[in-house]
Design a protein around this motif. Structure first.
Motif, PDB file in Angstrom:
ATOM      1  N   MET A 193       1.960 -12.495   5.444  1.00  0.00           N
ATOM      2  CA  MET A 193       3.254 -12.875   4.639  1.00  0.00           C
ATOM      3  C   MET A 193       4.176 -12.132   4.825  1.00  0.00           C
ATOM      4  N   PRO A 194       4.215 -10.834   4.404  1.00  0.00           N
ATOM      5  CA  PRO A 194       5.516 -10.132   4.374  1.00  0.00           C
ATOM      6  C   PRO A 194       5.623  -9.794   5.897  1.00  0.00           C
ATOM      7  N   LEU A 195       4.708  -9.734   6.959  1.00  0.00           N
ATOM      8  CA  LEU A 195       4.661  -9.403   8.265  1.00  0.00           C
ATOM      9  C   LEU A 195       5.738 -10.390   8.978  1.00  0.00           C
ATOM     10  N   SER A 196       5.179 -11.758   8.457  1.00  0.00           N
ATOM     11  CA  SER A 196       6.128 -12.968   8.826  1.00  0.00           C
ATOM     12  C   SER A 196       7.694 -12.910   8.528  1.00  0.00           C
ATOM     13  N   LEU A 197       7.748 -12.381   7.332  1.00  0.00           N
ATOM     14  CA  LEU A 197       9.044 -12.244   6.921  1.00  0.00           C
ATOM     15  C   LEU A 197       9.889 -11.234   7.514  1.00  0.00           C
ATOM     16  N   TYR A 198       9.226 -10.146   7.913  1.00  0.00           N
ATOM     17  CA  TYR A 198       9.891  -8.958   8.390  1.00  0.00           C
ATOM     18  C   TYR A 198      10.078  -9.701  10.092  1.00  0.00           C
ATOM     19  N   LEU A 199       9.144 -10.200  10.712  1.00  0.00           N
ATOM     20  CA  LEU A 199       9.449 -10.947  12.009  1.00  0.00           C
ATOM     21  C   LEU A 199      10.751 -11.784  12.059  1.00  0.00           C
ATOM     22  N   PHE A 200      10.904 -12.579  10.988  1.00  0.00           N
ATOM     23  CA  PHE A 200      11.758 -13.569  10.879  1.00  0.00           C
ATOM     24  C   PHE A 200      13.276 -12.748  10.541  1.00  0.00           C
ATOM     25  N   THR A 201      13.088 -11.920   9.974  1.00  0.00           N
ATOM     26  CA  THR A 201      14.362 -10.932   9.574  1.00  0.00           C
ATOM     27  C   THR A 201      14.629 -10.227  10.664  1.00  0.00           C
ATOM     28  N   PHE A 202      13.822  -9.654  11.377  1.00  0.00           N
ATOM     29  CA  PHE A 202      14.109  -8.845  12.566  1.00  0.00           C
ATOM     30  C   PHE A 202      14.666  -9.589  13.597  1.00  0.00           C
ATOM     31  N   VAL A 241       8.924  -8.335  27.352  1.00  0.00           N
ATOM     32  CA  VAL A 241      10.192  -8.490  28.154  1.00  0.00           C
ATOM     33  C   VAL A 241      11.132  -9.179  27.280  1.00  0.00           C
ATOM     34  N   PHE A 242      10.759 -10.049  26.433  1.00  0.00           N
ATOM     35  CA  PHE A 242      11.822 -10.665  25.599  1.00  0.00           C
ATOM     36  C   PHE A 242      12.416  -9.636  24.657  1.00  0.00           C
ATOM     37  N   ASP A 243      11.721  -8.783  23.926  1.00  0.00           N
ATOM     38  CA  ASP A 243      12.074  -7.731  23.107  1.00  0.00           C
ATOM     39  C   ASP A 243      12.783  -6.692  23.799  1.00  0.00           C
ATOM     40  N   ALA A 244      12.505  -6.412  25.109  1.00  0.00           N
ATOM     41  CA  ALA A 244      13.178  -5.644  25.979  1.00  0.00           C
ATOM     42  C   ALA A 244      14.872  -6.232  26.088  1.00  0.00           C
ATOM     43  N   GLY A 248      13.107   2.021  20.656  1.00  0.00           N
ATOM     44  CA  GLY A 248      12.921   1.897  18.999  1.00  0.00           C
ATOM     45  C   GLY A 248      12.888   0.366  18.567  1.00  0.00           C
ATOM     46  N   ILE A 249      13.883  -0.236  19.304  1.00  0.00           N
ATOM     47  CA  ILE A 249      14.149  -1.616  18.957  1.00  0.00           C
ATOM     48  C   ILE A 249      13.254  -2.564  19.627  1.00  0.00           C
ATOM     49  N   ILE A 250      12.417  -1.989  20.701  1.00  0.00           N
ATOM     50  CA  ILE A 250      11.344  -2.692  21.373  1.00  0.00           C
ATOM     51  C   ILE A 250      10.231  -2.698  20.259  1.00  0.00           C
ATOM     52  N   PHE A 251       9.815  -1.447  19.971  1.00  0.00           N
ATOM     53  CA  PHE A 251       8.586  -1.393  19.383  1.00  0.00           C
ATOM     54  C   PHE A 251       8.509  -1.684  17.867  1.00  0.00           C
ATOM     55  N   ALA A 252       9.872  -1.810  17.218  1.00  0.00           N
ATOM     56  CA  ALA A 252      10.396  -2.252  15.867  1.00  0.00           C
ATOM     57  C   ALA A 252      10.013  -3.913  15.843  1.00  0.00           C
ATOM     58  N   GLY A 253      10.009  -4.459  16.974  1.00  0.00           N
ATOM     59  CA  GLY A 253       9.828  -5.994  17.133  1.00  0.00           C
ATOM     60  C   GLY A 253       8.480  -6.048  17.829  1.00  0.00           C
ATOM     61  N   PHE A 254       7.953  -5.545  18.844  1.00  0.00           N
ATOM     62  CA  PHE A 254       6.971  -5.742  19.671  1.00  0.00           C
ATOM     63  C   PHE A 254       5.594  -5.505  18.878  1.00  0.00           C
ATOM     64  N   VAL A 255       5.574  -3.979  18.486  1.00  0.00           N
ATOM     65  CA  VAL A 255       4.633  -3.583  17.718  1.00  0.00           C
ATOM     66  C   VAL A 255       4.213  -4.242  16.649  1.00  0.00           C
TER      67      VAL A 255
END
Length: 442
Positions: A163-172, A253-256, A291-298
């Protein structure tokens, strides 16, 4: 009353009862019957003269006459045998019926006992199924179910993490997609403020419905990709592995692209005339790009692993729930079976009670028939014939020999006729049926 008396006298010559089923006459003693009639007539005349035609004496004499007639009938052995033969045959029929009913009762009782045994077995099965429903989560291996005992706890722990991971992804993704495609960057803001905007959702809808819808629904694209990766991972095959790799590559690729767009806008804020145009080599050399890629993709990969784990644990729970649900359905089937058996049992019980009632009625009829067979059968219509002869003799004396006025004779005759009819009624000979018989014990 005069007409009754005249009728009584006429019956001496023309009143002859016809033999019926229960009124047996011996055709070989017709002459004896005539003698018997004359004897009763003479006895009535003689007794009337001795008692001066008294109605009270007539009542006593008629009782004696009936007793005499009864004794005479008792001595007619063959006549009694013929009279009792229908009752004997009926008794045999009833005894056969009783035996048949006894066999039917026994069969019905056996069927009922079998149904009761079936009900007990079904109820035992229901209790066993209820126990298994409660025991399945604790001991799934006992029932050959490949499910972990701690599936429920693992499932809830994974769900809490997801649940918090999903909220993080939504926010990010809301913030980065708004920053990459719609937000104008400010040179006075820090990189973090340009990349992660806390009011990205509000600003996107303020800019327009298209912008708002885009940033609102773009996180679902990534969650959908994660769901597809899980679904393809359900079936182990080379084709599915290729699809999973393609989905991961698409996500990367989308994150990139998002990171490239953001990095390009930041680069443009510090660009000079001598600075080269922004390109991939430059982007790849920027630490914030990765950093942006891995903050989202990882985080997305972590979300996908946790989601896959939760789904597997849910599947373990589903195995147990499926088995529990199957047993609940079996319980309902068993309960319906009990209802059907109860209906059959009620029907058989009703038939059994009818057999018992019929058997009791048949036994009572057999006892009644035995009482008739053991008794003397008095053909009442014949008794009426001889009693009327006796009355004729009694009335003849009153008319011819008694020295009283005509009025007194009429009164006396009326009283005598009333006594006569009371006697017929008391011995059961007052009915009109030719088959009427009177039974008395020996």
């Amino acid at each position: 009353m005069i007409s009754q008396i005249e009728e009584l006298f006429r019956s001496k010559t023309d009143s002859q009862p016809l033999p019926q089923n229960n009124q047996i006459q011996n055709p070989s003693i017709d002459d004896g019957d005539d003698v018997r009639k004359r004897t009763y007539h003479e006895a009535g005349f003689r007794d009337g003269s001795r008692n001066s035609g008294s109605p009270l004496a007539l009542s006593i004499c008629l009782n004696a006459i009936y007793a005499r007639f009864q004794n005479e009938e008792k001595e007619l052995i063959e006549k009694q045998r013929l009279a009792k033969e229908p009752y004997i045959n009926e008794q045999k029929t009833k005894e056969t019926e009783i035996k048949t009913l006894a066999i039917s009762k026994e069969n019905k009782e056996q069927q009922i006992n079998k149904l009761e045994s079936d009900i007990r077995i079904v109820k035992d099965n229901i209790e066993e199924l209820k126990f298994e429903i409660n025991d399945l989560p604790r001991n799934p291996e006992k029932y050959h179910i490949s499910a972990s005992k701690g599936a429920s706890s693992k499932f809830w722990i994974g769900l809490i993490i997801l649940m918090p991971l999903s909220l993080y992804l939504f926010t990010f993704y809301i913030s980065t997609s708004y920053s990459a495609f719609f937000k104008p960057f400010d040179a006075n803001s820090t990189i973090i403020m340009n990349v992660l905007d806390s009011k990205a959702f509000e600003k996107a809808w303020h800019d327009g419905s298209l912008e708002g819808a885009f940033v609102t629904f773009i996180p679902f694209v990534f969650l959908g990709l994660g769901y597809l990766i899980h679904m393809f991972g359900e079936v182990k095959s080379i084709g599915n592995y290729i699809k999973i790799a393609a989905l991961l590559l698409t996500t990367f690729v989308f994150d990139a692209i998002l990171a490239y767009q953001i990095e390009e806008k930041i680069y443009e804020l510090t660009k000079t005339f001598n600075t080269p145009d922004f390109n991939l080599p430059i982007a790849f050399g920027k630490i914030q790009f990765w950093g942006i890629i891995f903050a989202g993709f990882v985080v997305y990969l972590i979300w996908g692993v946790v989601f896959d784990f939760i789904m597997k644990e849910h599947r373990e729970k589903d195995k147990i729930k499926h088995e529990q649900l199957r047993r609940k359905k079996d319980i309902q089937i068993h309960q319906d079976r009990i209802s059907d058996i109860e209906i059959q049992k009620a029907k058989l019980t009703e038939e059994l009670n009818k057999f018992k009632t019929d058997s009791i009625a048949a036994q009572e009829r057999v006892r009644a028939l035995q009482n008739i067979i053991d008794a003397v059968i008095i053909p009442t219509k014949e008794y009426v014939l001889y009693a009327s002869e006796y009355m004729q003799g009694w009335i003849t004396f009153i008319n011819e020999k008694l020295r009283i006025s005509q009025h007194e004779k009429v009164v006396l005759q009326t009283e005598c006729m009333e006594t006569y009819h009371e006697n017929l009624k008391s011995v059961g000979a007052s009915g009109d049926s030719q088959n009427s018989v009177y039974v008395t014990t020996l």
